[in-house]
Design a protein around this motif. Structure first.
Motif, PDB file in Angstrom:
ATOM      1  N   TRP A 192     -60.688 -19.749 -15.351  1.00  0.00           N
ATOM      2  CA  TRP A 192     -60.432 -19.454 -16.764  1.00  0.00           C
ATOM      3  C   TRP A 192     -59.990 -20.739 -17.441  1.00  0.00           C
ATOM      4  N   PHE A 211     -52.367 -10.258 -17.581  1.00  0.00           N
ATOM      5  CA  PHE A 211     -53.606 -10.959 -17.915  1.00  0.00           C
ATOM      6  C   PHE A 211     -54.648 -10.751 -16.826  1.00  0.00           C
ATOM      7  N   ARG A 212     -54.219 -10.868 -15.595  1.00  0.00           N
ATOM      8  CA  ARG A 212     -55.157 -10.676 -14.476  1.00  0.00           C
ATOM      9  C   ARG A 212     -55.721  -9.257 -14.471  1.00  0.00           C
ATOM     10  N   THR A 224     -55.939  -7.114 -17.088  1.00  0.00           N
ATOM     11  CA  THR A 224     -56.693  -6.728 -18.286  1.00  0.00           C
ATOM     12  C   THR A 224     -57.727  -7.762 -18.718  1.00  0.00           C
ATOM     13  N   GLY A 225     -57.524  -9.015 -18.340  1.00  0.00           N
ATOM     14  CA  GLY A 225     -58.410 -10.080 -18.798  1.00  0.00           C
ATOM     15  C   GLY A 225     -58.151 -10.493 -20.240  1.00  0.00           C
ATOM     16  N   GLN A 226     -57.095  -9.964 -20.844  1.00  0.00           N
ATOM     17  CA  GLN A 226     -56.764 -10.261 -22.235  1.00  0.00           C
ATOM     18  C   GLN A 226     -55.725 -11.384 -22.315  1.00  0.00           C
ATOM     19  N   PRO A 227     -56.084 -12.534 -22.869  1.00  0.00           N
ATOM     20  CA  PRO A 227     -55.125 -13.642 -22.962  1.00  0.00           C
ATOM     21  C   PRO A 227     -53.982 -13.393 -23.934  1.00  0.00           C
ATOM     22  N   VAL A 228     -54.053 -12.305 -24.714  1.00  0.00           N
ATOM     23  CA  VAL A 228     -52.974 -12.004 -25.645  1.00  0.00           C
ATOM     24  C   VAL A 228     -51.642 -11.843 -24.899  1.00  0.00           C
ATOM     25  N   TRP A 229     -51.685 -11.371 -23.658  1.00  0.00           N
ATOM     26  CA  TRP A 229     -50.464 -11.246 -22.847  1.00  0.00           C
ATOM     27  C   TRP A 229     -49.821 -12.613 -22.631  1.00  0.00           C
TER      28      TRP A 229
END
Length: 163
Positions: free
Chosen positions: A63, A128-129, A131-136
């Motif tokens: 990533w 993040f891992r 959900t894959g969402q970088p917002v976390w």
């Protein structure tokens, strides 16, 4: 307190005790004084970077950077932070004659920070891992920087109160 060879009077003893209390209060204030501004900024940037770096390390696939590069980044920023921490602590000790101490800080502030901040910073990487969402990672980074700033301001207020 000098007595010029004469016995210490009750008034002199009280004055000596007051001087001792003033010295103790001054030493406490010195050891609770805020970090130098440059170190506060360094610490805040380090805390803000940690969730993003942890996210890069724990991501399922590469990533933004390959996983080994994230490890190098982590080791580098940790080494730089550790070196700057040592410089700040030594400079403070040389300037004031007092070592930096955590025991003078209120436990009601340090305990939640010592427990909550690592959970926030590492937990965001796991979220993040999952959900894959970088917002976390961004949210944890902002929350960590906010906590660092708040703790610094509490340091400043504590210093002003005891100085």
């Amino acid at each position: 307190m000098e007595t010029n060879g004469l016995p210490l009077t009750p008034e002199g003893a009280r004055a000596a005790l007051a001087d001792t209390e003033h010295i103790r209060t001054s030493a406490t204030a010195l050891s609770a004084t805020p970090w130098p501004t440059w170190f506060f900024v360094t610490l805040t940037l380090y805390i803000a970077a940690l969730p993003i770096v942890y996210g890069g390390i724990t991501a399922d696939s590469d990533w933004l950077l390959p996983r080994p590069a994230w490890m190098v980044v982590m080791l580098t920023i940790t080494a730089v932070y550790g070196a700057l921490f040592a410089v700040a602590a030594k400079a403070w000790r040389d300037k004031t004659g007092v070592a930096l101490r955590w025991d003078v800080l209120p436990k009601r502030a340090t305990l939640p920070l010592a427990v909550g901040l690592p959970i926030l910073l590492v937990g965001a990487a796991f979220a993040f891992r999952a959900t894959g969402q970088p917002v976390w990672l961004i949210a944890a980074s902002l929350a960590g920087a906010t906590a660092s700033t708040g703790f610094h301001l509490a340091f400043v207020r504590l210093h002003r109160k005891t100085a």
